[in-house]
Scaffold this motif. Structure first.
Motif: not given
Length: 359
Positions: A72, A74-75, A241-242, A267, A269, A295
């Motif tokens: 991904d 976008t991560n 994870f968002s 993480n 985000l 991260d």
């Protein structure tokens, strides 16, 4: 009339050397006298000589191309790894195909349902492109329960070209891997909170089926156990994870009758989402609630307050991957497993528990 391109034969003729000598300079395959090398290089610059990539690949049995498969783009974590890889790979003379296994529909939503199928498709495509090696991060590589089909696919690919995994693991295979020590990184984060006097610590995010989540949870539990602190099951909220998930889980924790004084997020985000939840609940960070991310993505310094987090040395993982794969392509022996140690980055979202004086 258009002039024909300059060839290796033209360079050899004007430099008064053999074509083999020009080839040795071009491919750096054997020593050439300094003055001869400088003369040849000067002519290459003069004529803006570009060697034919296909011809070089036939001669050297290398294309100079690498496949990089990630789940991904976008991560923000993955572009950081890719940035380090890009820098080092280009320095070593490689270019690469970037394969993002997550598709996007017409509504611009990221679709994960065909992710694993696309991994297999990309592996097949990259072999057709005759890449010199393949790097793979995330996706099935990071599943806690290893995917036997992926293991078989990668072992077949590894018979033809070097394959390098980043983070994650595929036990019972002999595939090379470069990884950050996820458990140690989580221990750093939680120990930091404990040293600040926190006893009521929650965990949010991650996916229970993923290796990195299980390793980070193991680090959390280990740090809590070493400090003699209980782990409350209702304060461990996984599956996401968002930023929205971070906000959702933190809001749930902060609205409970008894709430934690600190949140460890799987993480950054999620941590940014937790900051939003605290702000909306009127809870001050770090005065009333400490938050630690994981991260150290660039956005960690954009939040207000700036985010305390664990750096996985993401760009260094990328650089190390490029260096390792280059050695593997050259047939050199490299360690089967290489581990990088995370670092705690203390910023502004953590503080001592109210009422506990500093040592």
């Amino acid at each position: 009339m258009q002039m024909r391109p300059v060839t290796v034969y033209d360079i050899a003729r004007e430099a008064n050397v053999s074509v083999a000598t020009v080839s040795r300079v071009l491919n750096n395959t054997a020593p050439v006298k300094k003055e001869t090398r400088e003369r040849i290089v000067a002519l290459m610059h003069k004529y803006q000589f570009q060697p034919n990539a296909l011809a070089r690949s036939l001669t050297r049995k290398e294309t100079g191309m690498i496949g990089f498969i990630l789940p991904d783009i976008t991560n923000p974590f993955f572009p950081e790894v890719l940035s380090g890889f890009d820098y080092e790979a280009r320095r070593l003379g490689y270019t690469y195909f970037l394969c993002d296994t997550i598709s996007t529909n017409e509504e611009n939503e990221r679709l994960y349902d065909r992710q694993y199928e696309r991994e297999s498709q990309y592996l097949s495509l990259l072999m057709e492109k005759q890449v010199d090696g393949i790097v793979m991060i995330g996706g099935r590589v990071d599943l806690a329960k290893p995917d036997p089909e992926l293991a078989r696919e990668l072992e077949e690919v590894a018979k033809r070209v070097p394959v390098l995994l980043l983070n994650g693991s595929l036990p019972k295979t002999k595939l090379n891997r470069v990884s950050a020590d996820q458990k140690f990184g989580a221990e750093l984060a939680v120990q930091h909170l404990i040293e600040l006097g926190h006893r009521d610590i929650a965990v949010i995010g991650g996916y229970s089926k993923m290796t990195n989540t299980q390793q980070r949870l193991a680090g959390f539990r280990s740090a809590m156990k070493d400090a003699g602190l209980p782990v409350r099951k209702e304060w461990i909220l996984t599956e996401g994870f968002s930023v929205p998930k971070g906000q959702e889980y933190a809001a749930q924790l902060l609205s409970a009758k008894r709430r934690p004084t600190a949140i460890f997020c799987m993480n950054d985000l999620l941590a940014i989402g937790a900051l939003k939840a605290a702000h909306r609940a009127g809870i001050r960070v770090p005065e009333e609630l400490s938050i630690v991310g994981y991260d150290d993505i660039p956005q960690a310094t954009y939040s207000i307050p700036e985010l305390t987090t664990v750096s996985l040395m993401s760009q260094e993982i990328g650089r190390q991957a490029a260096r390792t794969l280059d050695k593997m392509i050259a047939g050199k022996k490299v360690p089967l497993f290489q581990s990088l140690m995370p670092e705690l980055i203390v910023r502004e979202t953590t503080a001592r528990v109210p009422g506990i004086a500093a040592d």
